[in-house]
Motif scaffolding. Structure first.
Motif, short mmCIF file in Angstrom:
data_model
loop_
_atom_site.label_atom_id
_atom_site.label_comp_id
_atom_site.label_asym_id
_atom_site.label_seq_id
_atom_site.Cartn_x
_atom_site.Cartn_y
_atom_site.Cartn_z
N ALA A 349 0.85 -1.19 0.00
CA ALA A 349 0.00 0.00 0.00
C ALA A 349 0.88 1.24 0.00
CB ALA A 349 -0.92 0.00 1.22
N ARG A 350 0.29 2.34 -0.37
CA ARG A 350 1.00 3.63 -0.35
C ARG A 350 0.20 4.62 0.50
NH1 ARG A 350 -0.74 3.41 -5.80
NH2 ARG A 350 1.40 3.15 -6.53
N TYR A 351 0.88 5.66 0.97
CA TYR A 351 0.20 6.68 1.75
C TYR A 351 -0.76 7.48 0.87
CZ TYR A 351 3.68 5.82 5.39
OH TYR A 351 4.47 5.23 6.35
N GLN A 352 -1.82 7.97 1.49
CA GLN A 352 -2.75 8.83 0.78
C GLN A 352 -2.16 10.23 0.61
OE1 GLN A 352 -6.50 8.80 2.81
NE2 GLN A 352 -6.92 6.65 2.37
N LYS A 353 -2.70 10.95 -0.36
CA LYS A 353 -2.25 12.32 -0.61
C LYS A 353 -3.21 13.30 0.05
CE LYS A 353 -0.17 11.12 -5.07
NZ LYS A 353 -0.05 11.48 -6.51
N LEU A 354 -2.71 14.49 0.30
CA LEU A 354 -3.56 15.55 0.83
C LEU A 354 -4.31 16.22 -0.32
CD1 LEU A 354 -1.08 17.25 3.34
CD2 LEU A 354 -2.74 15.45 3.80
N ASN A 355 -5.55 16.57 -0.07
CA ASN A 355 -6.38 17.21 -1.09
C ASN A 355 -6.17 18.72 -1.02
OD1 ASN A 355 -8.27 17.72 -3.06
ND2 ASN A 355 -10.03 17.52 -1.67
N LEU A 356 -5.10 19.17 -1.67
CA LEU A 356 -4.72 20.59 -1.62
C LEU A 356 -4.31 21.08 -3.00
CD1 LEU A 356 -2.43 20.59 1.56
CD2 LEU A 356 -4.72 21.62 1.40
N PRO A 357 -4.57 22.35 -3.30
CA PRO A 357 -4.02 22.93 -4.53
C PRO A 357 -2.49 22.89 -4.49
CG PRO A 357 -5.70 24.37 -3.55
CD PRO A 357 -5.39 23.31 -2.54
N ASN A 358 -1.87 22.73 -5.63
CA ASN A 358 -0.41 22.72 -5.77
C ASN A 358 0.24 21.46 -5.20
OD1 ASN A 358 -0.37 25.29 -6.95
ND2 ASN A 358 -0.15 26.32 -4.97
N TYR A 359 -0.56 20.53 -4.68
CA TYR A 359 0.04 19.39 -3.99
C TYR A 359 0.97 18.59 -4.91
CZ TYR A 359 0.50 15.31 -0.99
OH TYR A 359 1.02 14.30 -0.20
N GLU A 360 0.46 18.18 -6.06
CA GLU A 360 1.28 17.36 -6.96
C GLU A 360 2.48 18.12 -7.48
OE1 GLU A 360 -1.14 15.65 -9.97
OE2 GLU A 360 -2.23 14.34 -8.56
N ARG A 361 2.36 19.42 -7.57
CA ARG A 361 3.47 20.25 -8.03
C ARG A 361 4.67 20.15 -7.09
NH1 ARG A 361 3.06 26.72 -7.60
NH2 ARG A 361 5.25 27.24 -7.93
N PHE A 362 4.40 19.97 -5.79
CA PHE A 362 5.48 19.95 -4.81
C PHE A 362 5.89 18.53 -4.39
CE2 PHE A 362 3.55 24.20 -3.65
CZ PHE A 362 4.55 24.93 -4.28
N GLU A 363 5.29 17.51 -4.99
CA GLU A 363 5.69 16.14 -4.65
C GLU A 363 7.15 15.93 -5.01
OE1 GLU A 363 2.57 12.69 -4.56
OE2 GLU A 363 2.34 13.78 -6.45
N TYR A 364 7.91 15.44 -4.05
CA TYR A 364 9.35 15.19 -4.17
C TYR A 364 10.14 16.48 -4.41
CZ TYR A 364 7.46 10.54 -4.54
OH TYR A 364 6.76 9.39 -4.30
#
Length: 581
Positions: A349-364
């Motif tokens: 399994a993997r951790y869930q993501k936060l439901n926020l604007p710009n979230y995927e932009r700042f991943e890693y």
């Protein structure tokens, strides 16, 4: 080719290294036994036994003389990693698979060397406990020394906060491959190399291999192939079991299946260890009173599976899974299939993501899902945020508090007692560097090229707070890693694979597809703990035996190995041993 011999005088550090447990010495009795299983060759001073970058290198045992292991830097001969004398032997983890060797090896004096070929070495490791223990001890110890000293590794040039640089750093670290990191923002040598190779900023990050091959922002699959981490070049083999996923459940299944005589292949989409492999410290795992890191547990389990003959395909995703005439064909990203009679899905399994604007932009580029020494180095003496109320979040907060200025632990609930182990809670509450913020959640993330500011809200009083924070560790919930190849499998409402009675399977781990099993965190109803995953991975092997036994009339290639039965290769080994052994 011969070159002038170098001085055989060893300095103090090298002598100490050779006395280390990483360089055990075979006693005369063992050498005598091995003489019957290998070939003795003579090497003149300066003659090479093997060169860096070679695959499937044999093991060499020094009968008389001295040889040296050399770190080669570009086309130049570099430092001497070790000098081996009578009774000592070459090799590290490259003895267990087809990865490229990291060093050159040449004779210092005229030497009599015993060559043990790879096929015979595998047989010896499976049958000779005393020799196997010494070889495995050396393999693990030497790789640890190599990684610590970054000897024989690759050079990674890139900006440390770049998502692709972090991706490659994480891949090298979690696969235990030595590397040197050069950031052009702070390192003059990095800029010199950039000019020498005429790199552009758009090319970064780049990886320089030992033979000066340049990989410009390579995929992890390409890097894995170049390093020789994928060990399934022969796609004609029909395995008894193919295990998809190399977390605790998958590695346990590999160890038990391979040790019980089943031909085993493990296919891992990223790096071995799974979610547990990213844990900085596991203190409640049975048998480790002082704790163990997820990385160490993963490394040891991987070597253990390889010791028994399991093969690994690293950084390879399964795209499709089809069955024909009782054989499953698992098509990988490169298009070539791996075939097997049974399949164990242990993708975790993997951790869930936060439901926020710009979230995927700042991943890693500020958002992380692991807290290891690598990530800790990115936020040294800075404020960080950890989101989550489970053990993983607690372990991360404690680990990061050792090197960070302050750790803000955000939880949505009012207390930790219902979700976290007591020993972690007590340490968190007593830490001066951890600020526990209950009933709080992140509401905004801001930054330009990378994360620079985090805003959270205290839901109890409605207070909004913003801080200049560049690193957030998200460790909440669990989403099953069920890729596209799983579309024919029955899953529950959350996407976890259903097994056992829920799909009318006689096996607790059986799915709705014949000869396909699911274990560990990806299985519906499983306990999301490392020990539980290991237990499921080991127990499922008995179900695999039962299935293969029930179909052996249709497929005479398989027979259930009985306890006490001598393996097929043993008569040849025993015949070669001295009388009376």
């Amino acid at each position: 080719m011969l070159i002038p011999p170098i001085s055989c005088a060893a300095n103090t550090n090298r002598q100490q290294s050779n006395r280390h447990a990483s360089f055990p010495v075979f006693g005369q009795e063992i050498v005598t036994r091995l003489m019957e299983l290998g070939v003795v060759e003579i090497f003149e001073p300066g003659a090479f036994l093997f060169l860096r970058g070679a695959r499937d290198v044999d093991m060499f045992v020094v009968v008389d003389g001295e040889i040296e292991i050399i770190e080669k830097i570009g086309q130049m001969t570099g430092n001497t990693f070790a000098v081996l004398g009578r009774g000592q032997f070459t090799g590290e983890l490259d003895l267990l698979d087809s990865r490229r060797t990291l060093f050159d090896c040449r004779a210092i004096t005229r030497s009599r060397i015993l060559r043990i070929n790879r096929s015979m070495l595998r047989q010896i490791i499976r049958s000779e406990i005393e020799i196997a223990d010494l070889v495995m001890q050396a393999c693990m110890g030497r790789r640890s020394d190599i990684v610590r000293d970054a000897s024989g590794g690759v050079t990674l040039i890139g900006h440390k906060h770049s998502a692709d640089t972090i991706r490659l750093l994480r891949f090298l670290t979690r696969n235990g491959h030595p590397y040197t990191m050069l950031d052009p923002s702070t390192n003059a040598d990095a800029n010199s190399l950039i000019h020498s190779f005429d790199f552009q900023q758009a090319h970064l990050p780049v990886v320089l291999l030992g033979d000066q091959t340049v990989l410009r922002n390579p995929s992890t699959a390409l890097l894995s192939d170049e390093l020789g981490l994928t060990d399934v070049s022969d796609r004609t083999t029909v395995y008894d079991v193919a295990i998809i996923g190399a977390g605790p459940a998958g590695l346990a299944a590999a160890v038990y299946a391979a040790s019980e005589g089943l031909s085993t292949v493990v296919i891992e989409g990223n790096t071995p260890g799974g979610q547990a492999g990213t844990s900085s410290r596991i203190e409640n795992y049975l048998g480790f009173p002082t704790g163990v890191s997820g990385q160490e547990l993963s490394d040891r389990s991987l070597a253990q599976a390889q010791k028994f003959g399991a093969r690994f395909a690293i950084s390879r995703d399964v795209v499709t899974m089809r069955r024909e005439k009782n054989i499953y064909a698992l098509h990988l990203e490169d298009g070539e299939p791996v075939t097997s009679r049974t399949v164990v899905i242990a993708t975790g399994a993997r951790y869930q993501k936060l439901n926020l604007p710009n979230y995927e932009r700042f991943e890693y580029q500020g958002i992380h899902y692991a807290a290891t020494a690598m990530e800790a180095g990115l936020c040294l003496n800075q404020e960080v945020v950890v989101v989550g109320a489970g053990n993983s979040a607690g372990q991360a907060a404690l680990f990061l508090s050792q090197t960070s200025k302050c750790v803000h632990l955000l939880i949505r609930g009012e207390r930790l007692e219902t979700t976290m182990s007591n020993y972690l809670i007590q340490r968190i509450l007593s830490s001066r560097r951890i600020s526990l913020r209950v009933r709080s959640e992140i509401v905004r993330m801001d930054g330009e090229d990378c994360l620079q500011e985090v805003t959270w809200r205290d839901n109890a009083i409605g207070k909004i707070e913003s801080r200049a924070i560049s690193n957030v560790f998200v460790m909440i919930g669990a989403r099953p890693r069920t890729q596209g190849f799983c579309h024919d499998l029955a899953v529950d409402a959350k996407g976890f694979i259903m097994t056992g009675g829920a799909v009318a399977s006689e096996s607790l781990f059986g799915t709705n597809l014949e000869a396909v099993f699911a274990v560990g965190d990806v299985r519906s109803g499983s306990v999301k703990r490392v020990a539980s995953a290991v237990g499921e991975g080991s127990v499922v092997v008995s179900d695999i035996h039962k299935y293969l036994a029930s179909t052996k009339k249709a497929d005479s290639a398989y027979s259930v190995p009985a306890r006490g039965v001598v393996p097929a290769y043993m008569p040849a080994v025993m015949q070669a041993l001295p009388q009376g052994f």
